[in-house]
Design a protein around this motif. Structure first.
Motif, PDB file in Angstrom:
ATOM      1  N   LEU A   1       0.708  -1.196   0.195  1.00  0.00           N
ATOM      2  CA  LEU A   1       0.061  -0.123  -0.398  1.00  0.00           C
ATOM      3  C   LEU A   1       0.606   0.886   0.311  1.00  0.00           C
ATOM      4  CD1 LEU A   1      -3.064   1.076   0.812  1.00  0.00           C
ATOM      5  CD2 LEU A   1      -1.739   1.032   2.982  1.00  0.00           C
ATOM      6  N   GLN A   2       0.490   1.986  -0.991  1.00  0.00           N
ATOM      7  CA  GLN A   2       0.985   3.493  -0.877  1.00  0.00           C
ATOM      8  C   GLN A   2       0.116   4.598  -0.677  1.00  0.00           C
ATOM      9  OE1 GLN A   2       3.224   3.851  -3.989  1.00  0.00           O
ATOM     10  NE2 GLN A   2       4.743   3.079  -3.654  1.00  0.00           N
ATOM     11  N   LEU A   3       0.250   5.152   0.174  1.00  0.00           N
ATOM     12  CA  LEU A   3      -0.579   6.290   1.026  1.00  0.00           C
ATOM     13  C   LEU A   3      -0.354   7.423  -0.234  1.00  0.00           C
ATOM     14  CD1 LEU A   3      -1.045   6.419   4.188  1.00  0.00           C
ATOM     15  CD2 LEU A   3      -2.552   5.357   2.682  1.00  0.00           C
ATOM     16  N   ASN A   4      -0.881   8.562  -0.857  1.00  0.00           N
ATOM     17  CA  ASN A   4      -0.559   9.784  -1.899  1.00  0.00           C
ATOM     18  C   ASN A   4      -1.977  10.373  -0.853  1.00  0.00           C
ATOM     19  OD1 ASN A   4      -1.485   6.940  -3.181  1.00  0.00           O
ATOM     20  ND2 ASN A   4      -0.223   7.830  -4.995  1.00  0.00           N
ATOM     21  N   LEU A   5      -1.237  11.568  -0.962  1.00  0.00           N
ATOM     22  CA  LEU A   5      -1.808  12.791  -0.296  1.00  0.00           C
ATOM     23  C   LEU A   5      -2.268  13.620  -1.197  1.00  0.00           C
ATOM     24  CD1 LEU A   5       0.155  13.110   3.656  1.00  0.00           C
ATOM     25  CD2 LEU A   5      -2.450  11.761   2.788  1.00  0.00           C
TER      26      LEU A   5
ATOM     27  N   PHE B   1      -4.746   6.695  -2.530  1.00  0.00           N
ATOM     28  CA  PHE B   1      -4.094   4.916  -2.092  1.00  0.00           C
ATOM     29  C   PHE B   1      -4.139   4.568  -3.023  1.00  0.00           C
ATOM     30  CE2 PHE B   1      -8.081   3.351  -0.683  1.00  0.00           C
ATOM     31  CZ  PHE B   1      -7.957   2.246  -0.914  1.00  0.00           C
TER      32      PHE B   1
ATOM     33  N   THR C   1      -5.784  13.072  -3.191  1.00  0.00           N
ATOM     34  CA  THR C   1      -5.228  12.082  -1.827  1.00  0.00           C
ATOM     35  C   THR C   1      -5.845  10.978  -2.301  1.00  0.00           C
ATOM     36  OG1 THR C   1      -5.702  13.664  -0.863  1.00  0.00           O
ATOM     37  CG2 THR C   1      -6.425  12.012   0.859  1.00  0.00           C
TER      38      THR C   1
ATOM     39  N   THR D   1     -14.775   8.656   5.130  1.00  0.00           N
ATOM     40  CA  THR D   1     -14.610   8.354   3.915  1.00  0.00           C
ATOM     41  C   THR D   1     -14.434   7.412   2.848  1.00  0.00           C
ATOM     42  OG1 THR D   1     -11.936   8.844   4.677  1.00  0.00           O
ATOM     43  CG2 THR D   1     -11.557   8.373   2.874  1.00  0.00           C
TER      44      THR D   1
END
Length: 88
Positions: free
Chosen positions: A22-26, A32, A30, A71
């Motif tokens: 999993l990679q979070l993207n902000l 993942f 926004t 969310t």
């Protein structure tokens, strides 16, 4: 629930699944990304070493409806899969 969507012919490929990351993207969006990593047996089905799917999430309230239920995934995009032309 997911098990209901898996067919018998999916099982050999799923057995070659080694890891899910999993990679979070902000920013700028926004969300993942899920990375599905496969062993060399997956080369019998496609050329990719890794398949990805990005999920954009909404974490703010919806001003039009003036409520917040948490969310929500609002969009998803999968990577292209370079399938082998295999006939059975």
């Amino acid at each position: 629930m997911i098990a209901d969507t898996i067919e018998e012919w999916d099982e050999p490929l799923l057995q070659s699944l080694e890891d899910i990351r999993l990679q979070l993207n902000l920013e700028p969006i926004t969300g993942f990304t899920l990375e599905f990593r496969f062993d060399s047996k997956a080369k019998n089905y496609f050329h990719n070493d890794c398949l990805t799917k990005f999920y954009e999430v909404q974490i703010e309230s919806d001003q039009e409806f003036l409520f917040y239920e948490g969310t929500a995934i609002v969009r998803s995009v999968g990577c292209p899969i370079d399938w082998l032309n295999v006939t059975t």
